[in-house]
Design a protein around this motif. Structure first.
Motif, mmCIF file in Angstrom:
data_model
loop_
_atom_site.group_PDB
_atom_site.id
_atom_site.type_symbol
_atom_site.label_atom_id
_atom_site.label_comp_id
_atom_site.label_asym_id
_atom_site.label_seq_id
_atom_site.Cartn_x
_atom_site.Cartn_y
_atom_site.Cartn_z
ATOM 1 N N VAL A 190 0.857 -1.186 0.000
ATOM 2 C CA VAL A 190 0.000 0.000 0.000
ATOM 3 C C VAL A 190 0.895 1.238 0.000
ATOM 4 O O VAL A 190 2.084 1.156 0.296
ATOM 5 N N TYR A 230 -8.834 -1.143 3.819
ATOM 6 C CA TYR A 230 -8.868 -0.166 4.922
ATOM 7 C C TYR A 230 -10.212 -0.177 5.638
ATOM 8 O O TYR A 230 -11.238 0.151 5.055
ATOM 9 N N TRP A 251 -5.477 7.495 0.613
ATOM 10 C CA TRP A 251 -5.962 6.123 0.467
ATOM 11 C C TRP A 251 -7.223 6.102 -0.392
ATOM 12 O O TRP A 251 -7.371 5.260 -1.275
ATOM 13 N N GLN A 252 -8.132 7.035 -0.056
ATOM 14 C CA GLN A 252 -9.445 6.988 -0.723
ATOM 15 C C GLN A 252 -9.338 7.194 -2.226
ATOM 16 O O GLN A 252 -10.127 6.639 -2.987
ATOM 17 N N ASP A 254 -7.221 5.888 -4.008
ATOM 18 C CA ASP A 254 -6.820 4.590 -4.585
ATOM 19 C C ASP A 254 -7.858 3.484 -4.381
ATOM 20 O O ASP A 254 -7.610 2.330 -4.737
ATOM 21 N N TYR A 292 -9.249 -1.892 -3.996
ATOM 22 C CA TYR A 292 -7.914 -1.260 -3.905
ATOM 23 C C TYR A 292 -6.848 -2.034 -4.678
ATOM 24 O O TYR A 292 -5.984 -1.442 -5.317
#
Ligand SMILES: NC(=O)c1ccc[n+]([C@@H]2O[C@H](COP(=O)([O-])OP(=O)(O)OC[C@H]3O[C@@H](n4cnc5c(N)ncnc54)[C@H](O)[C@@H]3O)[C@@H](O)[C@H]2O)c1
Length: 295
Positions: A190, A230, A251-252, A254, A292
């Motif tokens: 990640v 996540y 993160w969001q 991706d 993801y």
């Protein structure tokens, strides 16, 4: 015939009135019976909070009895109390959950706890290993004791419980289900956080599940890993406090679904993996990550 029909109608009315008044879902929801965990005993490690607590909740809602295993008895007791209250509020199920204190990395602790659980419940059908930690440090500066701690909890703790479960299921001829909690980090790196130790520990957990699946599958014991993306748990909240909330925006971007998951979004998957509904699932890694890992 007419009387039977009128009785049927009045029972339906009573049921929906009862659901309306008590705000409880009508128990006549139609779903496949093979998802039921009635009569099963499920052990969940790391169940005082986060994903482990969600898994135990899902099992209780599916009719299972369960053992809540975590570092301290007070934390396990509090979790059992909270789950029992929650289940009673939303259903007519009476929970049979019991708390245990155990450090999953200590061999003698795991043996004693396992023996106590078997003596309390008579047998174990399902094990979920959710005890785990995360730690983000760049590899060149990762201290060896820190690395050891990561592997101790995430890998050794998982293996000690899996070994206890396998031994028990083999001896008792139980066609059980063992679910090791890995992570999408078992498959991909990640970004942007640097977490070589965590990724390595989860890659090992994923491979451990496959290895045990080949050894115990011939005896009807299924072993799989579940790899979440996540999830909004305390583990992630703690990480964000340390590293800054802008990490979530990164993160969001991706995640094709555009958001982190609520931990309860794993209820369906864990019940499926634990129950006969997944009777041919063995040695698989089930990734639940909002997409993801598709990139
Ligand atoms: N939250 C996520 O987004 C996410 C994503 C992928 C994988 N996971 C994995 O799921 C598992 C659970 O994560 P979480 O988010 O619920 O974490 P969490 O920190 O909220 O809960 C982990 C629980 O494990 C317990 N624990 C830690 N060390 C232990 C030990 N030695 N013995 C017994 N219990 C111990 C803790 O006390 C805690 O209650 C971890 O293995 C984690 O790596 C989490």
């Amino acid at each position: 015939m007419l009387r039977k029909y009128l009785l049927f109608l009045s029972l339906r009315r009573v049921n929906s009135f009862r659901s309306f008044i008590l705000q409880k879902p009508c128990r006549a929801v139609k779903t496949l019976p093979i998802f039921s965990l009635e009569g099963r005993t499920c052990v969940v490690t790391g169940a005082a909070r986060g994903l482990g607590k969600e898994f135990l909740t899902a099992f209780a809602l599916s009719g299972a009895r369960g053992a809540c295993v975590d570092l301290t008895l007070s934390a396990s007791e509090e979790s059992v109390r909270h789950i029992t209250e929650h289940v009673a509020k939303s259903t007519d199920i009476t929970c049979d959950l019991r708390p245990y204190a155990c450090n999953a990395t200590v061999e003698s602790d795991v043996k004693q706890t396992w023996d106590k659980i078997v003596s309390d419940f008579g047998k174990v059908d399902v094990l979920v290993t959710a005890a785990g930690i995360v730690d983000n440090v760049e590899a060149e500066n990762y201290d060896f004791p820190r690395w050891r701690k990561m592997l101790d909890i995430n890998l050794d703790g998982t293996w000690l419980f899996a070994r206890a479960a396998g031994k028990h299921m083999l001896a008792q001829h139980i066609r059980g289900s063992i679910i090791l909690i890995a992570s999408m980090s078992a498959t991909i790196c990640v970004r942007p956080q640097k977490q070589a130790a965590y990724n390595a520990s989860k890659g090992a957990v994923q491979m451990l599940a496959k290895s045990l699946a080949t050894e115990w599958g011939p005896h009807g014991i299924r072993v799989n890993s579940l790899s979440p993306g996540y999830m909004h748990t305390d583990l992630i909240k703690n990480l964000l406090e340390k590293e800054g909330k802008q990490l979530v925006d990164n993160w969001q971007k991706d995640i094709p679904l555009g958001r982190m998951a609520h931990p309860s979004e794993l209820h369906g998957t864990i019940v499926w993996m634990a129950s006969n509904a997944s009777s041919y699932l063995n040695g698989s890694d089930v990734i639940v990550d909002g997409g993801y890992t598709c990139w």
